[in-house]
Design an enzyme around this catalytic site. Structure first.
Site, PDB file in Angstrom:
ATOM      1  N   THR A  53       0.824  -1.209   0.000  1.00 14.28           N
ATOM      2  CA  THR A  53       0.000   0.000   0.000  1.00 14.28           C
ATOM      3  C   THR A  53       0.856   1.257   0.000  1.00 14.28           C
ATOM      4  OG1 THR A  53      -1.535   1.288   1.368  1.00 14.28           O
ATOM      5  CG2 THR A  53      -0.121  -0.238   2.531  1.00 14.28           C
ATOM      6  N   TYR A  65      -1.894  -0.794  10.535  1.00  8.98           N
ATOM      7  CA  TYR A  65      -2.180  -1.382   9.214  1.00  8.98           C
ATOM      8  C   TYR A  65      -0.975  -1.189   8.288  1.00  8.98           C
ATOM      9  CZ  TYR A  65      -3.641  -1.393   4.360  1.00  8.98           C
ATOM     10  OH  TYR A  65      -3.682  -1.606   3.002  1.00  8.98           O
TER      11      TYR A  65
HETATM   12  N1  UFG Z   1     -12.853  10.889   2.871  1.00  9.12           N
HETATM   13  C1  UFG Z   1     -13.817  11.825   3.187  1.00  9.12           C
HETATM   14  N2  UFG Z   1     -15.034  11.370   3.613  1.00  9.12           N
HETATM   15  C2  UFG Z   1     -15.312  10.044   3.759  1.00  9.12           C
HETATM   16  C3  UFG Z   1     -14.314   9.083   3.431  1.00  9.12           C
HETATM   17  C4  UFG Z   1     -13.088   9.560   2.987  1.00  9.12           C
HETATM   18  O1  UFG Z   1     -13.610  13.037   3.078  1.00  9.12           O
HETATM   19  O2  UFG Z   1     -16.436   9.716   4.171  1.00  9.12           O
HETATM   20  C5  UFG Z   1     -11.557  11.371   2.379  1.00  9.12           C
HETATM   21  C6  UFG Z   1     -10.395  10.908   3.251  1.00  9.12           C
HETATM   22  O3  UFG Z   1     -10.203  11.818   4.312  1.00  9.12           O
HETATM   23  C7  UFG Z   1      -9.265  10.894   2.236  1.00  9.12           C
HETATM   24  C8  UFG Z   1      -9.946  10.541   0.906  1.00  9.12           C
HETATM   25  O4  UFG Z   1     -11.326  10.798   1.112  1.00  9.12           O
HETATM   26  O5  UFG Z   1      -8.744  12.180   2.109  1.00  9.12           O
HETATM   27  C9  UFG Z   1      -9.789   9.068   0.529  1.00  9.12           C
HETATM   28  O6  UFG Z   1     -10.164   8.278   1.652  1.00  9.12           O
HETATM   29  P1  UFG Z   1     -10.328   6.694   1.570  1.00  9.12           P
HETATM   30  O7  UFG Z   1     -10.751   6.240   2.926  1.00  9.12           O
HETATM   31  O8  UFG Z   1     -11.202   6.333   0.416  1.00  9.12           O
HETATM   32  O9  UFG Z   1      -8.887   6.186   1.219  1.00  9.12           O
HETATM   33  P2  UFG Z   1      -7.514   6.432   1.988  1.00  9.12           P
HETATM   34  O10 UFG Z   1      -6.719   7.336   1.111  1.00  9.12           O
HETATM   35  O11 UFG Z   1      -7.675   6.844   3.377  1.00  9.12           O
HETATM   36  O12 UFG Z   1      -6.984   4.954   2.120  1.00  9.12           O
HETATM   37  C10 UFG Z   1      -6.750   4.124   1.043  1.00  9.12           C
HETATM   38  C11 UFG Z   1      -6.950   2.673   1.453  1.00  9.12           C
HETATM   39  C12 UFG Z   1      -6.003   2.264   2.522  1.00  9.12           C
HETATM   40  C13 UFG Z   1      -4.628   2.608   2.142  1.00  9.12           C
HETATM   41  C14 UFG Z   1      -4.530   4.049   1.716  1.00  9.12           C
HETATM   42  C15 UFG Z   1      -3.184   4.403   1.200  1.00  9.12           C
HETATM   43  O13 UFG Z   1      -8.255   2.512   1.945  1.00  9.12           O
HETATM   44  O14 UFG Z   1      -6.093   0.878   2.716  1.00  9.12           O
HETATM   45  O15 UFG Z   1      -5.463   4.306   0.679  1.00  9.12           O
HETATM   46  O16 UFG Z   1      -2.823   3.485   0.241  1.00  9.12           O
HETATM   47  F1  UFG Z   1      -3.808   2.416   3.190  1.00  9.12           F
END
Ligand code: UFG
Length: 325
Positions: free
Chosen positions: A117, A141
């Site tokens: 990741t 994680y």
């Molecule tokens: N976000 C919101 N509202 C929500 C959900 C997410 O504003 O309800 C924002 C988050 O703050 C972030 C972006 O949308 O800025 C993307 O969030 P995600 O949860 O979709 O994805 P992440 O970037 O946090 O995480 C993903 C994977 C993880 C991995 C990470 C980095 O889910 O497993 O990418 O590779 F670790």
């Protein structure tokens, strides 16, 4: 013909890889506990229902099938949960990967493609992240993935385990035929949650943080289509079969999209209003995670087909309308 074992092959990305490999005529064995995977995603290859926590089960799988290589997807993936319950992540991700490696070594299987990741990079110190960027995980994680990368390097040194670590940026979208797609319980990812709001299954989408040092104040992410990820696994296997050296590759499109931009794309694609609320930052979020995937393109010959974020959201929208109907 030797078979490819796919751990977590009933999950979101693993099932897309099972489909891609089967369509190329490879024999596939899906190993999944169905704790997070879905029985209705088991459409390709043979199925072994069991847990990586069970060494006897693993031994039986390697005795029953002539496995040539392993794609290792099975893992817990929720960053927030990993902070609350680290033992789950070090147990299910790290310890169970050791069980898998023990079974592989006993069966003399020496090729592995591992689902890593972008979270292993932590807070980026450059605008675009290449594989040699410092690794600085921010959650159990991400640490679990980082630790497995190290374990794989040590197994290569000791036993000649050739492996590729694929560091995914933000996996999104769904199978073009609509056979499989993203379904997590609970769902925490941005695009599915936006589409749940578009379908009226939740009142709104909450933006976590509007004061980041980014053009519109919301976080930038590099969204990569799950079918392109699946194709990268095919290319990584071919690379290992040809005798490629162990290494990591980033998988992303190299473009950062803000949370607001993704919501606007979803409004355009779905034709729905999608109400928004604004909230404070989510702990552990990086302001921006954008890849350089030049190595995967140059060395693996990987060419993402769905670089347009509209295509990514459109395929997700098609899937969610059907899956949540
Ligand atoms: N976000 C919101 N509202 C929500 C959900 C997410 O504003 O309800 C924002 C988050 O703050 C972030 C972006 O949308 O800025 C993307 O969030 P995600 O949860 O979709 O994805 P992440 O970037 O946090 O995480 C993903 C994977 C993880 C991995 C990470 C980095 O889910 O497993 O990418 O590779 F670790």
């Amino acid at each position: 013909m030797q078979k490819t074992l796919i751990t977590g092959g009933a999950g979101y990305i693993g099932s897309h890889a099972a489909k891609a490999l089967s369509q190329l005529g490879r024999e596939v064995v899906v190993l999944d506990s169905l704790v997070a995977g879905h029985r209705d995603f088991l459409k390709w290859g043979e199925f072994e229902n069991g847990d990586l926590a069970d060494p006897a089960f693993l031994k039986s799988v390697f005795s029953k099938h002539d496995i040539g290589e392993v794609l290792h997807f099975a893992a817990f993936i929720a960053v927030g949960e990993s902070v609350e319950k680290p033992e789950l992540y070090y147990g299910n991700n790290v310890r169970n990967t050791l069980n898998l490696l023990d079974a592989m070594m006993a069966a003399d299987v020496k090729r592995l493609v591992f689902s890593s990741t972008a979270a292993v990079y932590g807070e980026p110190v450059t605008d675009v992240i290449a594989e040699d960027h410092p690794l600085s995980p921010l959650s159990p994680y991400a640490w679990s993935k980082r630790m497995i990368e190290q374990i794989l390097a040590d197994f290569d040194h000791a036993y000649g385990l050739k492996h590729v670590c694929l560091r995914y940026f933000n996996a999104a979208g769904a199978d073009l035929d609509g056979e499989i797609g993203e379904r997590h319980q609970p769902e925490t990812h941005l695009i599915p949650l936006i589409l749940h709001a578009a379908l009226g299954l939740r009142d709104n989408i909450t933006i976590f943080g509007t004061d980041y040092p980014t053009p519109d104040g919301t976080c930038l992410r590099d969204y990569i289509h799950v079918t392109d990820l699946a194709d990268a696994h095919v290319k990584a296997l071919e690379y290992l079969i040809k005798g490629g050296d162990s290494r990591a590759f980033n998988l992303g499109n190299g473009n950062g999209f803000s949370v607001r931009e993704i919501i606007d794309v979803a409004r355009e694609v779905s034709g729905r209003e999608i109400p928004v609320t604004e909230s404070t930052r989510r702990p552990g979020d990086s302001p921006a995670l954008v890849s350089s995937a030049a190595a995967a393109r140059d060395i693996l010959g990987w060419k993402p087909q769905f670089g347009d974020v509209r295509d990514i959201v459109r395929t997700a929208w098609n899937w969610h309308q059907k899956d949540l109907a």
